[in-house]
Design a protein around this motif. Structure first.
Motif, mmCIF file in Angstrom:
data_model
loop_
_atom_site.group_PDB
_atom_site.id
_atom_site.type_symbol
_atom_site.label_atom_id
_atom_site.label_comp_id
_atom_site.label_asym_id
_atom_site.label_seq_id
_atom_site.Cartn_x
_atom_site.Cartn_y
_atom_site.Cartn_z
ATOM 1 N N UNK A 6 0.877 -1.180 0.000
ATOM 2 C CA UNK A 6 0.000 0.000 0.000
ATOM 3 C C UNK A 6 0.912 1.226 0.000
ATOM 4 N N UNK A 7 0.397 2.328 -0.487
ATOM 5 C CA UNK A 7 1.182 3.549 -0.649
ATOM 6 C C UNK A 7 0.510 4.698 0.091
ATOM 7 N N UNK A 8 1.338 5.546 0.690
ATOM 8 C CA UNK A 8 0.825 6.743 1.336
ATOM 9 C C UNK A 8 1.663 7.924 0.864
ATOM 10 N N UNK A 9 1.017 8.823 0.148
ATOM 11 C CA UNK A 9 1.711 9.999 -0.376
ATOM 12 C C UNK A 9 1.972 10.995 0.741
ATOM 13 N N UNK A 10 3.014 11.771 0.576
ATOM 14 C CA UNK A 10 3.338 12.814 1.551
ATOM 15 C C UNK A 10 2.458 14.033 1.375
ATOM 16 N N UNK A 62 7.664 7.053 10.896
ATOM 17 C CA UNK A 62 8.000 6.255 12.067
ATOM 18 C C UNK A 62 9.269 5.476 11.771
ATOM 19 N N UNK A 63 9.976 5.103 12.811
ATOM 20 C CA UNK A 63 11.184 4.295 12.641
ATOM 21 C C UNK A 63 10.825 3.010 11.900
ATOM 22 N N UNK A 64 11.625 2.678 10.899
ATOM 23 C CA UNK A 64 11.416 1.455 10.133
ATOM 24 C C UNK A 64 10.520 1.613 8.918
ATOM 25 N N UNK A 65 9.901 2.793 8.735
ATOM 26 C CA UNK A 65 9.082 3.012 7.536
ATOM 27 C C UNK A 65 9.948 2.924 6.290
ATOM 28 N N UNK A 66 9.383 2.358 5.232
ATOM 29 C CA UNK A 66 10.049 2.344 3.928
ATOM 30 C C UNK A 66 9.603 3.598 3.204
ATOM 31 N N UNK A 93 5.410 6.782 1.288
ATOM 32 C CA UNK A 93 5.670 5.716 2.252
ATOM 33 C C UNK A 93 5.067 4.444 1.663
ATOM 34 N N UNK A 94 5.870 3.390 1.619
ATOM 35 C CA UNK A 94 5.430 2.116 1.048
ATOM 36 C C UNK A 94 5.328 1.103 2.179
#
Length: 189
Positions: A6-10, A62-66, A93-94
């Motif tokens: 899933x994708x989350x745009x900035x 968050x820490x660990x986000x791609x 963010x993927x």
């Protein structure tokens, strides 16, 4: 790739309403420099952070986000140091599904020639060389090994990048020591 992630745009940076009120939350912008620092495990490097105060609801890391840069076509895993940073429309963010390792997906996006070629083909003829979410969604991933093997490959990739960074730091330090020694010798002549 859309069936595995899933994708989350900035946030569009121009739509964030800046506040001058001291009570407004302060956020640091995530930049290409932060991404490169996270990718290479070089988070002790000094980066001038750009800040904004806003009451807007913004996308934070968050820490660990791609995280993937739509401009450079490069990804990284967000370090603990950059957790809480705001990311703009230049990043996405993927979030891979549970059968795909973030580390392995990062390796594929940054290094796999077939994946990179698919992105490059979609950008040919475009005046603005910016990767879009639709380009990322259309990527056909190679056959995925089991999760444990994905984690191993991804970890080896990240460890190699960190090792290269440490070697470069050491070479730079050795260079500085040699230049100081040469300066002392030539000043003594």
């Amino acid at each position: 790739m859309k069936e595995h992630t899933t994708f989350q745009a900035g946030n569009p940076q121009t739509r964030i309403k800046k506040s001058l009120e001291k009570s407004a939350p302060s956020h640091r912008f995530y930049s290409q420099e932060h991404l490169e620092s996270d990718l290479h495990g070089n988070t002790d490097r000094k980066i001038n952070d750009k800040l904004i105060r806003t009451f807007d609801d913004v996308q934070l890391l968050s820490e660990g986000d791609l995280i993937y840069s739509m401009i450079s076509g490069q990804g990284a895993l967000v370090s603990k140091k950059h957790a809480g940073y705001l990311f703009t429309q230049n990043f996405v963010k993927i979030e891979p599904h549970k059968d795909v390792s973030k580390k392995y997906l990062l390796y594929l996006l940054n290094e796999n020639t077939k994946v990179k070629k698919q992105i490059e083909l979609k950008l040919q003829g475009s005046m603005v060389r910016k990767v879009t979410i639709s380009v990322l969604k259309d990527i056909v991933l190679p056959v995925l090994p089991n999760f444990e093997k994905q984690e191993l490959i991804g970890s080896l990739y990240l460890n190699q990048l960190r090792l290269e960074t440490l070697k470069m730091k050491r070479l730079n330090q050795e260079h500085l020591v040699m230049m100081e020694t040469l300066t002392r010798i030539t000043d003594g002549v």
